[in-house]
Design an enzyme around this catalytic site. Sequence first.
Site, PDB file in Angstrom:
ATOM      1  N   SER A  91      45.951  -4.815 -50.966  1.00 38.90           N
ATOM      2  CA  SER A  91      47.329  -5.450 -51.593  1.00 38.90           C
ATOM      3  C   SER A  91      47.354  -6.626 -51.810  1.00 38.90           C
ATOM      4  O   SER A  91      46.663  -7.842 -51.967  1.00 38.90           O
ATOM      5  CB  SER A  91      47.670  -5.275 -49.556  1.00 38.90           C
ATOM      6  N   TYR A 137      47.831  -9.316 -41.813  1.00 39.14           N
ATOM      7  CA  TYR A 137      46.887  -8.093 -42.765  1.00 39.14           C
ATOM      8  C   TYR A 137      46.441  -8.652 -43.809  1.00 39.14           C
ATOM      9  O   TYR A 137      45.696  -7.900 -43.712  1.00 39.14           O
ATOM     10  CB  TYR A 137      48.716  -7.300 -42.699  1.00 39.14           C
TER      11      TYR A 137
HETATM   12  P1  NDP Z   1      53.109   4.308 -44.930  1.00 35.71           P
HETATM   13  O1  NDP Z   1      53.453   4.228 -44.246  1.00 35.71           O
HETATM   14  O2  NDP Z   1      54.283   5.463 -45.768  1.00 35.71           O
HETATM   15  O3  NDP Z   1      51.548   5.104 -44.935  1.00 35.71           O
HETATM   16  C1  NDP Z   1      50.409   4.942 -43.721  1.00 35.71           C
HETATM   17  C2  NDP Z   1      50.118   6.059 -44.370  1.00 35.71           C
HETATM   18  O4  NDP Z   1      48.149   6.263 -43.520  1.00 35.71           O
HETATM   19  C3  NDP Z   1      50.968   7.391 -43.231  1.00 35.71           C
HETATM   20  O5  NDP Z   1      49.757   8.695 -44.062  1.00 35.71           O
HETATM   21  C4  NDP Z   1      49.633   7.221 -42.223  1.00 35.71           C
HETATM   22  O6  NDP Z   1      49.705   8.512 -42.093  1.00 35.71           O
HETATM   23  C5  NDP Z   1      48.451   6.821 -42.466  1.00 35.71           C
HETATM   24  N1  NDP Z   1      48.111   6.329 -41.216  1.00 35.71           N
HETATM   25  C6  NDP Z   1      48.435   5.397 -40.409  1.00 35.71           C
HETATM   26  N2  NDP Z   1      46.927   4.364 -39.690  1.00 35.71           N
HETATM   27  C7  NDP Z   1      45.814   5.224 -39.419  1.00 35.71           C
HETATM   28  C8  NDP Z   1      45.544   6.198 -39.288  1.00 35.71           C
HETATM   29  N3  NDP Z   1      44.926   5.686 -37.196  1.00 35.71           N
HETATM   30  N4  NDP Z   1      44.523   6.863 -39.005  1.00 35.71           N
HETATM   31  C9  NDP Z   1      44.956   7.768 -40.397  1.00 35.71           C
HETATM   32  N5  NDP Z   1      46.061   7.597 -40.953  1.00 35.71           N
HETATM   33  C10 NDP Z   1      46.617   5.938 -40.574  1.00 35.71           C
HETATM   34  O7  NDP Z   1      52.945   3.098 -46.106  1.00 35.71           O
HETATM   35  P2  NDP Z   1      51.918   3.037 -47.599  1.00 35.71           P
HETATM   36  O8  NDP Z   1      52.084   4.089 -48.412  1.00 35.71           O
HETATM   37  O9  NDP Z   1      52.682   2.138 -47.978  1.00 35.71           O
HETATM   38  O10 NDP Z   1      50.753   2.494 -47.055  1.00 35.71           O
HETATM   39  C11 NDP Z   1      49.380   2.915 -47.517  1.00 35.71           C
HETATM   40  C12 NDP Z   1      48.402   1.881 -47.707  1.00 35.71           C
HETATM   41  O11 NDP Z   1      49.407   1.327 -48.461  1.00 35.71           O
HETATM   42  C13 NDP Z   1      48.513   0.855 -46.608  1.00 35.71           C
HETATM   43  O12 NDP Z   1      47.039   0.984 -46.451  1.00 35.71           O
HETATM   44  C14 NDP Z   1      49.172  -0.618 -47.084  1.00 35.71           C
HETATM   45  O13 NDP Z   1      48.604  -1.238 -46.311  1.00 35.71           O
HETATM   46  C15 NDP Z   1      48.903  -0.468 -48.672  1.00 35.71           C
HETATM   47  N6  NDP Z   1      49.735  -0.737 -49.360  1.00 35.71           N
HETATM   48  C16 NDP Z   1      51.075  -0.841 -49.269  1.00 35.71           C
HETATM   49  C17 NDP Z   1      52.290  -1.258 -49.401  1.00 35.71           C
HETATM   50  C18 NDP Z   1      53.513  -1.612 -49.190  1.00 35.71           C
HETATM   51  O14 NDP Z   1      54.230  -2.808 -50.023  1.00 35.71           O
HETATM   52  N7  NDP Z   1      53.995  -0.321 -48.870  1.00 35.71           N
HETATM   53  C19 NDP Z   1      51.907  -2.652 -50.217  1.00 35.71           C
HETATM   54  C20 NDP Z   1      50.418  -2.908 -50.740  1.00 35.71           C
HETATM   55  C21 NDP Z   1      49.413  -2.147 -49.687  1.00 35.71           C
HETATM   56  P3  NDP Z   1      49.990   9.422 -40.013  1.00 35.71           P
HETATM   57  O15 NDP Z   1      50.883   7.904 -39.583  1.00 35.71           O
HETATM   58  O16 NDP Z   1      49.978  10.596 -40.080  1.00 35.71           O
HETATM   59  O17 NDP Z   1      48.636   9.360 -39.678  1.00 35.71           O
END
Ligand code: NDP
Length: 246
Positions: A142, A155
Amino acid sequence: MAGIDGKVVAITGASSGIGEATARLLAERGASVALGARRLDRLDVIAGRLRDRGLAAITCRTDVTRSADLERLVTRTVTEFGRIDVLVNNAGISRISPMSALDTDGWSAMIDANLRGVLNGIAAAMPAFRRQGRGHFVTTVSTAGLKITPTMAVYGGVKNAVRTILEGLRQESTDGVIRTTSVSPGYVRTELAESIHDLELRERIRQNMADFAIPPEAVARTIAFAIEQPDDVEISDIVVRPTRQD
Ligand code: NDP
């Protein structure tokens, strides 16, 4: 081996946002994809739509905080598709809050999902990568670790721990077997704000996402760019952010 076509890619956090977009793009470009997340129902819908189009996709319920789940995701991928070329360690949550709120549960949750989850992925796929003589760890980090902002101390700190681990792994892997890529997105329009408990903060992040965030497909294209390079080319660290983000 260059390109995307024919590669086998497992993706965590594939039930929404960046992970879902990455799974779709890679499958459309000829990869066989294994989708992991906790919400199996959502994974099954996404994978079902890909299979309806003749593309190769399987699902595996995966909680990245549990090492056994990552081992199962890797095993299922190899059993189904014969090997695993790439693990996209993407799953994550953003329980952001000011330090003064002392949200120790939130800190632990981020450490467990965003840091331990990545380590669990590395531990699960490394033996297969070594056995195969090739493998690629792609990890969603990030810009919160590059520009430190209030409410994102833990974070961003956890994300920077991951960046450090990936760089250490890179330096230990110069025998050419393992590639590492850290992708650092800025604001991306996803469901990530849902994991924020502080309602005012959640609304502010949602507003930023609505105002200037880039779509998750932009990050998916960045991940694809790293994956499609020939084996002797490693895209180690890459930032993709909205043009309007300060
Ligand atoms: P979303 O919330 O749309 O997606 C997050 C995903 O992570 C979901 O598929 C969720 O699935 C999964 N997840 C969360 N906890 C767990 C767990 N314990 N085990 C397995 N899966 C898990 O957000 P993003 O697509 O934005 O996030 C994806 C990545 O990108 C993250 O690491 C986030 O920190 C990073 N990021 C995002 C930014 C943004 O602005 N959106 C900016 C910078 C980085 P489920 O709940 O079904 O398990």
